[in-house]
Scaffold this motif. Structure first.
Motif, mmCIF file in Angstrom:
data_model
loop_
_atom_site.group_PDB
_atom_site.id
_atom_site.type_symbol
_atom_site.label_atom_id
_atom_site.label_comp_id
_atom_site.label_asym_id
_atom_site.label_seq_id
_atom_site.Cartn_x
_atom_site.Cartn_y
_atom_site.Cartn_z
ATOM 1 N N ALA A 1 0.862 -1.187 0.000
ATOM 2 C CA ALA A 1 0.000 0.000 0.000
ATOM 3 C C ALA A 1 0.890 1.226 0.000
ATOM 4 C CB ALA A 1 -0.906 0.005 1.228
ATOM 5 N N ILE A 2 0.492 2.229 -0.785
ATOM 6 C CA ILE A 2 1.243 3.479 -0.870
ATOM 7 C C ILE A 2 0.308 4.607 -0.479
ATOM 8 C CG2 ILE A 2 2.563 5.004 -2.379
ATOM 9 C CD1 ILE A 2 2.139 1.723 -3.774
ATOM 10 N N SER A 3 0.812 5.502 0.380
ATOM 11 C CA SER A 3 -0.016 6.572 0.915
ATOM 12 C C SER A 3 0.725 7.899 0.884
ATOM 13 C CB SER A 3 -0.399 6.240 2.363
ATOM 14 O OG SER A 3 -1.120 7.290 2.938
ATOM 15 N N ALA A 4 0.009 8.949 0.569
ATOM 16 C CA ALA A 4 0.520 10.325 0.648
ATOM 17 C C ALA A 4 -0.672 11.235 0.863
ATOM 18 C CB ALA A 4 1.266 10.715 -0.623
ATOM 19 N N SER A 5 -0.410 12.408 1.341
ATOM 20 C CA SER A 5 -1.513 13.340 1.614
ATOM 21 C C SER A 5 -1.756 14.253 0.418
ATOM 22 C CB SER A 5 -1.218 14.152 2.869
ATOM 23 O OG SER A 5 -0.004 14.850 2.700
ATOM 24 N N GLN A 6 -2.095 13.661 -0.675
ATOM 25 C CA GLN A 6 -2.448 14.434 -1.866
ATOM 26 C C GLN A 6 -3.845 14.030 -2.316
ATOM 27 O OE1 GLN A 6 0.500 13.425 -4.836
ATOM 28 N NE2 GLN A 6 -0.853 11.935 -5.761
ATOM 29 N N LYS A 7 -4.488 14.933 -3.020
ATOM 30 C CA LYS A 7 -5.858 14.702 -3.447
ATOM 31 C C LYS A 7 -5.978 13.504 -4.399
ATOM 32 C CE LYS A 7 -9.638 16.993 -5.844
ATOM 33 N NZ LYS A 7 -10.056 18.163 -6.603
ATOM 34 N N ASP A 8 -5.046 13.399 -5.337
ATOM 35 C CA ASP A 8 -5.094 12.335 -6.330
ATOM 36 C C ASP A 8 -4.456 11.058 -5.797
ATOM 37 O OD1 ASP A 8 -6.307 14.001 -8.233
ATOM 38 O OD2 ASP A 8 -4.360 14.785 -8.867
ATOM 39 N N TYR A 9 -4.721 9.974 -6.474
ATOM 40 C CA TYR A 9 -4.116 8.698 -6.107
ATOM 41 C C TYR A 9 -2.606 8.768 -6.321
ATOM 42 C CZ TYR A 9 -8.728 6.662 -5.716
ATOM 43 O OH TYR A 9 -10.003 6.390 -5.310
ATOM 44 N N ILE A 10 -1.878 8.073 -5.473
ATOM 45 C CA ILE A 10 -0.420 8.015 -5.577
ATOM 46 C C ILE A 10 -0.024 6.668 -6.156
ATOM 47 C CG2 ILE A 10 -0.220 7.332 -3.148
ATOM 48 C CD1 ILE A 10 2.464 9.372 -4.004
ATOM 49 N N PHE A 11 0.892 6.697 -7.115
ATOM 50 C CA PHE A 11 1.364 5.487 -7.782
ATOM 51 C C PHE A 11 2.880 5.373 -7.626
ATOM 52 C CE2 PHE A 11 -2.582 6.529 -9.835
ATOM 53 C CZ PHE A 11 -3.181 5.308 -10.059
ATOM 54 N N PRO A 12 3.397 4.150 -7.622
ATOM 55 C CA PRO A 12 4.853 3.975 -7.552
ATOM 56 C C PRO A 12 5.517 4.454 -8.841
ATOM 57 C CG PRO A 12 3.696 1.911 -7.097
ATOM 58 C CD PRO A 12 2.681 2.878 -7.602
ATOM 59 N N CYS A 13 6.756 4.922 -8.713
ATOM 60 C CA CYS A 13 7.525 5.304 -9.894
ATOM 61 C C CYS A 13 8.020 4.043 -10.607
ATOM 62 C CB CYS A 13 8.700 6.206 -9.493
ATOM 63 S SG CYS A 13 10.033 5.353 -8.615
ATOM 64 N N GLY A 14 8.597 4.206 -11.778
ATOM 65 C CA GLY A 14 9.093 3.070 -12.547
ATOM 66 C C GLY A 14 10.178 2.288 -11.829
ATOM 67 N N ALA A 15 11.075 2.987 -11.135
ATOM 68 C CA ALA A 15 12.143 2.300 -10.401
ATOM 69 C C ALA A 15 11.555 1.411 -9.317
ATOM 70 C CB ALA A 15 13.118 3.316 -9.802
ATOM 71 N N CYS A 16 10.569 1.909 -8.606
ATOM 72 C CA CYS A 16 9.939 1.108 -7.549
ATOM 73 C C CYS A 16 9.194 -0.083 -8.136
ATOM 74 C CB CYS A 16 9.001 1.975 -6.713
ATOM 75 S SG CYS A 16 9.884 3.153 -5.662
ATOM 76 N N LEU A 17 8.528 0.119 -9.259
ATOM 77 C CA LEU A 17 7.828 -0.993 -9.902
ATOM 78 C C LEU A 17 8.810 -2.087 -10.308
ATOM 79 C CD1 LEU A 17 5.270 1.025 -12.051
ATOM 80 C CD2 LEU A 17 4.761 -0.360 -10.017
ATOM 81 N N GLN A 18 9.965 -1.686 -10.832
ATOM 82 C CA GLN A 18 10.961 -2.673 -11.237
ATOM 83 C C GLN A 18 11.509 -3.422 -10.022
ATOM 84 O OE1 GLN A 18 12.003 -3.770 -14.395
ATOM 85 N NE2 GLN A 18 12.922 -5.330 -13.082
ATOM 86 N N VAL A 19 11.743 -2.724 -8.911
ATOM 87 C CA VAL A 19 12.229 -3.397 -7.705
ATOM 88 C C VAL A 19 11.181 -4.381 -7.195
ATOM 89 C CG1 VAL A 19 12.845 -3.029 -5.271
ATOM 90 C CG2 VAL A 19 13.886 -1.627 -7.056
ATOM 91 N N LEU A 20 9.918 -3.989 -7.205
ATOM 92 C CA LEU A 20 8.856 -4.906 -6.794
ATOM 93 C C LEU A 20 8.829 -6.134 -7.698
ATOM 94 C CD1 LEU A 20 6.053 -2.308 -6.042
ATOM 95 C CD2 LEU A 20 7.165 -3.791 -4.352
ATOM 96 N N ALA A 21 8.991 -5.912 -8.993
ATOM 97 C CA ALA A 21 8.962 -7.012 -9.961
ATOM 98 C C ALA A 21 10.104 -7.991 -9.747
ATOM 99 C CB ALA A 21 9.015 -6.456 -11.380
ATOM 100 N N GLU A 22 11.226 -7.506 -9.250
ATOM 101 C CA GLU A 22 12.378 -8.367 -8.994
ATOM 102 C C GLU A 22 12.032 -9.504 -8.036
ATOM 103 O OE1 GLU A 22 16.430 -9.592 -9.126
ATOM 104 O OE2 GLU A 22 15.393 -8.125 -10.367
ATOM 105 N N PHE A 23 11.131 -9.222 -7.102
ATOM 106 C CA PHE A 23 10.824 -10.192 -6.058
ATOM 107 C C PHE A 23 9.450 -10.833 -6.202
ATOM 108 C CE2 PHE A 23 14.028 -7.344 -4.370
ATOM 109 C CZ PHE A 23 14.999 -8.259 -4.009
#
Length: 126
Positions: free
Chosen positions: A74-96
């Motif tokens: 789960a990713i959380s931030a105090s912004q009005k719009d939804y928050i998404f992981p950046c490409g680097a984070c997506l690639q790190v998640l994909a590694e595992f």
């Protein structure tokens, strides 16, 4: 583990972010397949390229504790719009865990759940 609990852990983690330059505090809560939760918060640096995202910190904490299989994050931030992981984070998640569920929230704690492959369809693998 309830989705709301994971979102709450991410929201709480965001309070520990070090974001003096952007004032954009992000928290992440990573659920392992063993039921453990690892949290992370973004850590900025005056040399912006050295900044590390909340998602990667959560993954690195889990990996250094011996965990390498994840079910959701789960990713959380105090912004009005939804928050998404950046490409680097997506690639790190994909590694595992290429099958991980990514829970994106907004400031009201509304959420959307995505499969990693929907956010990152061209995963880099060896």
């Amino acid at each position: 583990m309830e989705t709301a609990e994971l979102i709450s852990a991410a929201r709480q983690a965001s309070q520990n972010a070090y974001a003096p330059y952007s004032n954009f505090k992000v928290g992440a809560a990573l659920l392992t397949k063993n039921g453990e939760i690892y949290t992370g918060a973004n850590v900025e640096n005056s040399s912006y390229g050295l900044t590390v995202c909340a998602e990667r910190i959560a993954v690195f904490k889990a990996v250094t504790a011996g965990e390498k299989e994840f079910s959701s994050i789960a990713i959380s931030a105090s912004q009005k719009d939804y928050i998404f992981p950046c490409g680097a984070c997506l690639q790190v998640l994909a590694e595992f865990s290429a099958d991980i569920k990514v829970i994106c929230t907004n400031a009201a704690d509304n959420y959307k759940i995505y499969d990693l492959k929907d956010l990152f369809p061209q995963i880099f693998t060896l």
